[in-house]
Design a protein around this motif. Structure first.
Motif, short mmCIF file in Angstrom:
data_model
loop_
_atom_site.label_atom_id
_atom_site.label_comp_id
_atom_site.label_asym_id
_atom_site.label_seq_id
_atom_site.Cartn_x
_atom_site.Cartn_y
_atom_site.Cartn_z
N ASN A 36 80.54 -15.24 -12.91
CA ASN A 36 80.97 -16.64 -12.92
C ASN A 36 80.33 -17.42 -11.77
O ASN A 36 79.96 -18.59 -11.93
N TYR A 37 80.20 -16.75 -10.61
CA TYR A 37 79.58 -17.42 -9.47
C TYR A 37 78.12 -17.79 -9.78
O TYR A 37 77.67 -18.90 -9.49
N THR A 38 77.39 -16.86 -10.39
CA THR A 38 75.99 -17.11 -10.71
C THR A 38 75.86 -18.21 -11.76
O THR A 38 74.94 -19.04 -11.69
N ARG A 39 76.75 -18.22 -12.73
CA ARG A 39 76.76 -19.27 -13.74
C ARG A 39 76.95 -20.63 -13.09
O ARG A 39 76.21 -21.59 -13.38
N ASN A 40 77.91 -20.74 -12.17
CA ASN A 40 78.15 -22.01 -11.48
C ASN A 40 76.99 -22.38 -10.57
O ASN A 40 76.66 -23.56 -10.42
N LEU A 41 76.34 -21.37 -10.01
CA LEU A 41 75.16 -21.60 -9.18
C LEU A 41 74.07 -22.31 -9.98
O LEU A 41 73.45 -23.28 -9.52
N LEU A 42 73.87 -21.86 -11.22
CA LEU A 42 72.87 -22.47 -12.10
C LEU A 42 73.28 -23.87 -12.55
O LEU A 42 72.45 -24.77 -12.67
N LEU A 43 74.57 -24.05 -12.82
CA LEU A 43 75.04 -25.38 -13.24
C LEU A 43 74.84 -26.41 -12.13
O LEU A 43 74.44 -27.56 -12.40
N ILE A 44 75.13 -26.02 -10.89
CA ILE A 44 74.92 -26.93 -9.76
C ILE A 44 73.43 -27.25 -9.62
O ILE A 44 73.04 -28.41 -9.41
N HIS A 45 72.61 -26.23 -9.76
CA HIS A 45 71.16 -26.43 -9.67
C HIS A 45 70.66 -27.35 -10.79
O HIS A 45 69.83 -28.24 -10.54
N LYS A 46 71.18 -27.16 -11.99
CA LYS A 46 70.75 -27.99 -13.12
C LYS A 46 71.12 -29.45 -12.88
O LYS A 46 70.35 -30.37 -13.21
N GLU A 47 72.28 -29.68 -12.31
CA GLU A 47 72.71 -31.05 -12.01
C GLU A 47 71.74 -31.72 -11.03
O GLU A 47 71.34 -32.87 -11.23
N HIS A 48 71.36 -30.99 -9.99
CA HIS A 48 70.39 -31.53 -9.02
C HIS A 48 69.03 -31.75 -9.67
O HIS A 48 68.37 -32.78 -9.42
N GLN A 49 68.60 -30.79 -10.50
CA GLN A 49 67.29 -30.91 -11.13
C GLN A 49 67.25 -32.09 -12.11
O GLN A 49 66.25 -32.83 -12.16
N ASP A 50 68.32 -32.28 -12.87
CA ASP A 50 68.36 -33.40 -13.82
C ASP A 50 68.23 -34.74 -13.10
O ASP A 50 67.57 -35.67 -13.60
N LYS A 51 68.85 -34.85 -11.93
CA LYS A 51 68.72 -36.09 -11.15
C LYS A 51 67.28 -36.30 -10.68
O LYS A 51 66.76 -37.41 -10.71
N SER A 52 66.64 -35.22 -10.26
CA SER A 52 65.25 -35.30 -9.82
C SER A 52 64.32 -35.66 -10.98
O SER A 52 63.37 -36.43 -10.83
N LYS A 53 64.61 -35.13 -12.16
CA LYS A 53 63.80 -35.46 -13.34
C LYS A 53 63.87 -36.95 -13.67
O LYS A 53 62.86 -37.56 -14.07
N GLU A 54 65.05 -37.54 -13.51
CA GLU A 54 65.20 -38.97 -13.77
C GLU A 54 64.34 -39.80 -12.83
O GLU A 54 63.76 -40.80 -13.23
N VAL A 55 64.25 -39.36 -11.58
CA VAL A 55 63.46 -40.09 -10.58
C VAL A 55 61.96 -39.93 -10.85
O VAL A 55 61.21 -40.91 -10.83
N VAL A 56 61.53 -38.69 -11.11
CA VAL A 56 60.10 -38.41 -11.30
C VAL A 56 59.62 -38.88 -12.67
O VAL A 56 58.49 -39.34 -12.83
N GLY A 57 60.48 -38.80 -13.67
CA GLY A 57 60.13 -39.26 -15.01
C GLY A 57 59.12 -38.38 -15.72
O GLY A 57 59.15 -37.15 -15.59
N LYS A 58 58.18 -38.98 -16.42
CA LYS A 58 57.22 -38.23 -17.24
C LYS A 58 56.25 -37.39 -16.42
O LYS A 58 55.58 -36.50 -16.97
N ALA A 59 56.18 -37.66 -15.14
CA ALA A 59 55.28 -36.89 -14.29
C ALA A 59 55.79 -35.47 -14.03
O ALA A 59 55.07 -34.63 -13.50
N TRP A 60 57.05 -35.22 -14.40
CA TRP A 60 57.64 -33.88 -14.23
C TRP A 60 56.91 -32.91 -15.16
O TRP A 60 56.96 -33.02 -16.38
N LYS A 61 56.20 -31.94 -14.59
CA LYS A 61 55.25 -31.14 -15.37
C LYS A 61 55.90 -30.11 -16.28
O LYS A 61 55.44 -29.86 -17.40
N HIS A 62 56.94 -29.46 -15.81
CA HIS A 62 57.50 -28.33 -16.57
C HIS A 62 59.00 -28.52 -16.77
O HIS A 62 59.81 -27.88 -16.09
N PRO A 63 59.37 -29.36 -17.72
CA PRO A 63 60.79 -29.68 -17.91
C PRO A 63 61.65 -28.52 -18.38
O PRO A 63 62.87 -28.55 -18.22
#
Length: 379
Positions: A260-287
């Protein structure tokens, strides 16, 4: 001389005829040539020359390679890399084989004719070179692969590597370096604040993935509903670029459970990554990639190693590499009572013998403590 397709026309002249099958109209097609041997050639030598010439002509007519006594090893190596290397080897394996050939093998054997290289030559080369035994074993593997392909395609008659010896040393029990339970707990505390590299460190510590497997993960491999991750890809480097390839072996493809800890670790990471994707936009190479740089590029494994070693050194921990966290994961599983087969499956070893070879001493230590624990309970 009785060879089908060869007719003696004069004292030193022969006519070769090769059947090439039938054309579109059903007509039998043949190709012919005249071959002359030097005047005065002894009969035995003449027969060998005629036989070789006919086989070469037959191969040329039919478009198939044949043994050539004049071929040099560097020519065979190039054919091997261009053909077998391109279609059968992983790019990273081909890249490493090219380097091994260029740096170690071709300087010695490149200009030698393939039919002049003997098993004794190779034994002498592998056992006297100033390299570690593991290096000589790998070089023998490379050369043997080249000769085996040459034999299968008709370029050489035998593989002289078959009986060649290489430098070996008395096998010592492997004692891998890893962090113990208390050290792992300290590392967890040191990497508790979110960052991409901290998440990678904790994820590998909990899952035991190889660094290439971790950095090659895609989001569709994460099943948050069932708490599993499917390992099927690997981030590799060859020819000055990173690329996604298959796992190390077929046995490395696997599905493992997440805590469960590892699952939550990934969910937190995904939340941060999704925010970064919004900022970088189409320039994000490997979505699709789980662990990327802050702008979507493949994550640099070299940076992970440097960061981890520095973090350990500055905080009183052994300066381990990221791969040692895989070993730490295995030791934690073993000391928790996990069976050898379960540990082997989770790590993606192709067979249980590899796990026993690497972690046998940890199992022995655990079994000794288990036996003593039973004695303490009963007496």
């Amino acid at each position: 001389m009785d060879i089908k397709g060869v007719v003696k026309r004069g004292e030193y002249t022969y006519r070769f005829t090769v059947s090439c099958g039938f054309d579109g109209s059903g007509k039998h097609t043949r190709k012919t040539m005249t071959y002359k041997i030097p005047a005065g050639t002894a009969q035995g030598k003449a027969e060998k020359m005629v036989m070789q010439a006919y086989l070469d002509f037959e191969a040329k007519c039919k478009g198939t390679p044949r043994y050539s006594s004049n071929m040099r090893f560097k020519e065979l190596a190039k054919i091997y890399l261009d053909e077998y290397g391109t279609y059968k080897l992983k790019p990273v394996t081909k890249y490493n084989y090219e380097r091994d050939l260029e740096l170690h093998i071709l300087p010695v054997f490149g200009n030698k004719r393939v039919n002049s290289i003997t098993t004794a030559d190779l034994t002498n080369f592998f056992t006297t070179m100033n390299k570690a035994s593991e290096t000589t074993r790998k070089l023998r593997t490379v050369m043997s692969s080249v000769f085996s392909y040459g034999k299968s395609q008709g370029y050489v008659k035998e593989n002289p590597c078959s009986g060649a010896l290489y430098k070996t040393q008395v096998k010592q029990p492997k004692k891998v370096k890893y962090l113990d339970k208390e050290q792992c707990q300290k590392l967890m505390a040191l990497t508790s604040n979110y960052s991409i590299v901290n998440t990678i460190i904790q994820f590998i510590l909990f899952t035991g993935l190889r660094i290439g497997e971790c950095l090659g993960l895609t989001w569709d491999c994460i099943d948050f509903a069932n708490n599993t991750v499917t390992i099927r890809d690997n981030l590799s480097f060859a020819y000055d670029e990173w690329y996604i390839s298959t796992t190390k072996t077929e046995g490395s493809e696997r599905v493992i459970k997440l805590s469960n800890y590892t699952r939550n670790l990934l969910l937190i990471h995904k939340e941060h990554q999704d925010k970064s994707k919004e900022v970088v936009g189409k320039a994000w190479k490997h979505p699709d990639i789980v662990f990327t740089s802050s702008i979507g590029n493949y994550f640099d494994r070299t940076y992970v190693n440097k960061y981890l070693k520095k973090l350990c050194e500055e905080n009183g921990l052994p300066p381990v590499s990221i791969h040692k966290l895989r070993h730490s994961n295995a030791s934690l599983l073993i000391n928790s009572g996990a069976a050898l087969k379960a540990v082997s499956d989770r790590l993606g070893h192709c067979n249980i013998a590899i796990t026993a070879d690497i972690y046998g001493h940890i199992f022995e230590s655990y079994e000794a403590r288990m036996a003593q624990s039973l004695e303490d309970d009963l007496l």
